[in-house]
Write an enzyme that holds these catalytic residues in place. Sequence first.
Site, PDB file in Angstrom:
ATOM      1  N   ASP A 203       0.823  -1.215   0.000  1.00  0.00           N
ATOM      2  CA  ASP A 203       0.000   0.000   0.000  1.00  0.00           C
ATOM      3  C   ASP A 203       0.855   1.262   0.000  1.00  0.00           C
ATOM      4  O   ASP A 203       0.706   2.125   0.853  1.00  0.00           O
ATOM      5  CB  ASP A 203      -0.970  -0.013   1.186  1.00  0.00           C
ATOM      6  CG  ASP A 203      -1.959  -1.159   1.109  1.00  0.00           C
ATOM      7  OD1 ASP A 203      -2.860  -1.107   0.255  1.00  0.00           O
ATOM      8  OD2 ASP A 203      -1.813  -2.127   1.879  1.00  0.00           O
ATOM      9  N   TYR A 233      -3.418   4.019  -6.398  1.00  0.00           N
ATOM     10  CA  TYR A 233      -4.651   4.525  -5.765  1.00  0.00           C
ATOM     11  C   TYR A 233      -5.458   5.379  -6.743  1.00  0.00           C
ATOM     12  O   TYR A 233      -6.150   6.320  -6.348  1.00  0.00           O
ATOM     13  CB  TYR A 233      -4.337   5.309  -4.491  1.00  0.00           C
ATOM     14  CG  TYR A 233      -4.099   4.414  -3.290  1.00  0.00           C
ATOM     15  CD1 TYR A 233      -5.032   4.322  -2.267  1.00  0.00           C
ATOM     16  CD2 TYR A 233      -2.939   3.658  -3.181  1.00  0.00           C
ATOM     17  CE1 TYR A 233      -4.823   3.505  -1.168  1.00  0.00           C
ATOM     18  CE2 TYR A 233      -2.711   2.837  -2.099  1.00  0.00           C
ATOM     19  CZ  TYR A 233      -3.655   2.761  -1.089  1.00  0.00           C
ATOM     20  OH  TYR A 233      -3.450   1.946  -0.001  1.00  0.00           O
ATOM     21  N   HIS A 389     -10.232  -4.416  10.014  1.00  0.00           N
ATOM     22  CA  HIS A 389     -10.205  -5.534   9.072  1.00  0.00           C
ATOM     23  C   HIS A 389     -10.130  -6.881   9.796  1.00  0.00           C
ATOM     24  O   HIS A 389      -9.643  -7.861   9.232  1.00  0.00           O
ATOM     25  CB  HIS A 389      -9.021  -5.384   8.120  1.00  0.00           C
ATOM     26  CG  HIS A 389      -9.021  -4.091   7.360  1.00  0.00           C
ATOM     27  ND1 HIS A 389      -9.833  -3.875   6.275  1.00  0.00           N
ATOM     28  CD2 HIS A 389      -8.335  -2.941   7.543  1.00  0.00           C
ATOM     29  CE1 HIS A 389      -9.635  -2.649   5.813  1.00  0.00           C
ATOM     30  NE2 HIS A 389      -8.730  -2.069   6.563  1.00  0.00           N
ATOM     31  N   HIS A 416      -2.983  -4.412   2.943  1.00  0.00           N
ATOM     32  CA  HIS A 416      -4.379  -3.995   3.108  1.00  0.00           C
ATOM     33  C   HIS A 416      -4.631  -3.241   4.416  1.00  0.00           C
ATOM     34  O   HIS A 416      -5.238  -2.177   4.410  1.00  0.00           O
ATOM     35  CB  HIS A 416      -5.324  -5.192   2.997  1.00  0.00           C
ATOM     36  CG  HIS A 416      -6.768  -4.825   2.845  1.00  0.00           C
ATOM     37  ND1 HIS A 416      -7.250  -4.234   1.710  1.00  0.00           N
ATOM     38  CD2 HIS A 416      -7.820  -4.949   3.693  1.00  0.00           C
ATOM     39  CE1 HIS A 416      -8.547  -4.019   1.846  1.00  0.00           C
ATOM     40  NE2 HIS A 416      -8.913  -4.424   3.035  1.00  0.00           N
ATOM     41  N   VAL A 417      -4.219  -3.791   5.543  1.00  0.00           N
ATOM     42  CA  VAL A 417      -4.333  -3.096   6.823  1.00  0.00           C
ATOM     43  C   VAL A 417      -3.200  -2.082   6.910  1.00  0.00           C
ATOM     44  O   VAL A 417      -2.023  -2.450   6.805  1.00  0.00           O
ATOM     45  CB  VAL A 417      -4.255  -4.081   8.001  1.00  0.00           C
ATOM     46  CG1 VAL A 417      -4.269  -3.345   9.328  1.00  0.00           C
ATOM     47  CG2 VAL A 417      -5.402  -5.075   7.925  1.00  0.00           C
ATOM     48  N   ASP A 418      -3.535  -0.821   7.114  1.00  0.00           N
ATOM     49  CA  ASP A 418      -2.518   0.229   7.136  1.00  0.00           C
ATOM     50  C   ASP A 418      -1.846   0.285   8.502  1.00  0.00           C
ATOM     51  O   ASP A 418      -1.998   1.236   9.284  1.00  0.00           O
ATOM     52  CB  ASP A 418      -3.141   1.575   6.778  1.00  0.00           C
ATOM     53  CG  ASP A 418      -3.619   1.616   5.334  1.00  0.00           C
ATOM     54  OD1 ASP A 418      -3.010   0.923   4.504  1.00  0.00           O
ATOM     55  OD2 ASP A 418      -4.588   2.335   5.049  1.00  0.00           O
TER      56      ASP A 418
END
Length: 545
Positions: A203, A233, A389, A416-418
Amino acid sequence: MVVKYTMSMSFFVIFASTVTIIVHGFPSTLDGPLNPVTAPLDPNLNPIAFDLPESDPSFVKPISEFLLPEQISVSLSYSFDSVWISWVTGEYQIGEKDSAPLDPNCVQSIVQYREFDVRRTRKQNATGHSIVYNQQYSSENGFMNYTSGIIHHVQLTGLKPNTLYRYQCGDPSLSAMSKEYYFRTMPKSTSENYPHRIVVAGDLGLTYNTSTVLGHILSNHPDLVVLLGGFSYADTYLANKTKLDCSSCHCDQNGTSSDCGSCYSSGETYQPRWDYWGRFMEPLTANVPTMMVAGEHEIEPQTENNLTFAAYSSRFAFPSNESGSFSPLYYSFNAGGAHFIVLNSYTLYDNSSDQYIWLESDLIKINRSETPWVVATWSLPWYSTFKGHYREAESMRIHLEDLLYNYRVDIVFNSHVDAYERSNRVYNYTLDQCGPVYITTGAGGAGKLETQHVDDPGNIPDPSQNYSCRSSGLNSTLEPVKDETCPVKQPEYSAYRESSFGFGILEVKNETHALWSWNRNQDLYYLAADVIHIVRQPEMCSVCN
């Protein structure tokens, strides 16, 4: 705790005020299960990532000549003796549905290359193919269409292992060749040979934090980079360049969300941000083999058709055919004695699906005497304790976890998880010395940091209102999953977690030991916040096929 490490010595230094304490030996998975640790939130850290503006100099087309290559990248084929070189020529177009695209046949796809340290060796030529892709969407001005520049892919074959090559790409007949770049091939696949440093980041996006991460990655001189979803993005922008405020959305493959309406507008995206990303990342991707793993932000559904992942699958080259998958969304490759498996969280994965069948066949074919390490990666994490999440990928875990466990996958990387989180060895939520170590490194620079944990006091989410504590995501209807009770403390499978932007480095030392380190943006590039030796035990954990 901040850890300063060297690559050749097994010690770290803890800085405490002005006192330096030398501690011999890194922690190891053999010491585990380690007690769960949650790093305190840095009060000076802004958890919100701000996008770089469209006027950023790194986004500007660097060349005036129309057909000169840009957005150059190197990616691996299945084995050491082959790589792919990709680039873009020409300029994108945005117009009505029937606007004419550029002709891919108007320029050749040629790479000239030779070994770096053999001066008198003649250059070799390799020829490839080129494509143009469309991204169609509805907007306030009617049905619109983005058409990419000409995207070239050339495969180089017959390369030597662990060898530095120099290359140029383009069309020599038009005097449209790039400057010279370099790449190093992977070592031969044996239990003694490994790339020195493998960077893993997820990400990244195009933010000020991304700039820091990119600088830190380049300073560490990696031999291989694995990027886990969340690239441009472009899907967070409308075609009129308006930024969507949807950082907390959980979208399915149709772009819909249960908690904030629609994350997309009928597939509307601002595709030029893919071109910006290619230019921004070129200092890395043109010189270091970079492998891409699709995530949620790469779905980009289009209007009036069933196309998804069009930009992702067109802009990069993948060893899909070479690894037998025939899909850019899941494939495998070897990096010395490490076998990497790339999966997709947004493609069917039940036991009758193409992805499942391919995964099983790929696992069966692995020769652990040649590639003792097996690393799997995809976007949605199975073992995340962050509230946003929690158990979002439960359906995928139920269908695939037994396969990965039985074939003794050693490490799993997710994004996915920031935020950052590393697990103890775990299988089916139970500590297991033969289970993989799961590492979520999805805070590469974009989004808003996840700071709330599912086990925080008073933070038990309502299963009826969000994704937490229940099955969700693509294909959740394939098999019903009972709601789970949310934990009241950090689960024992969660070894370390922290809300910071950063990236990780994997250094495989031999057939049983690998060093993993995670680096925070706010620290210097050579400082690590989390370091551990991941140790394989093949005698105790034999493959169960």
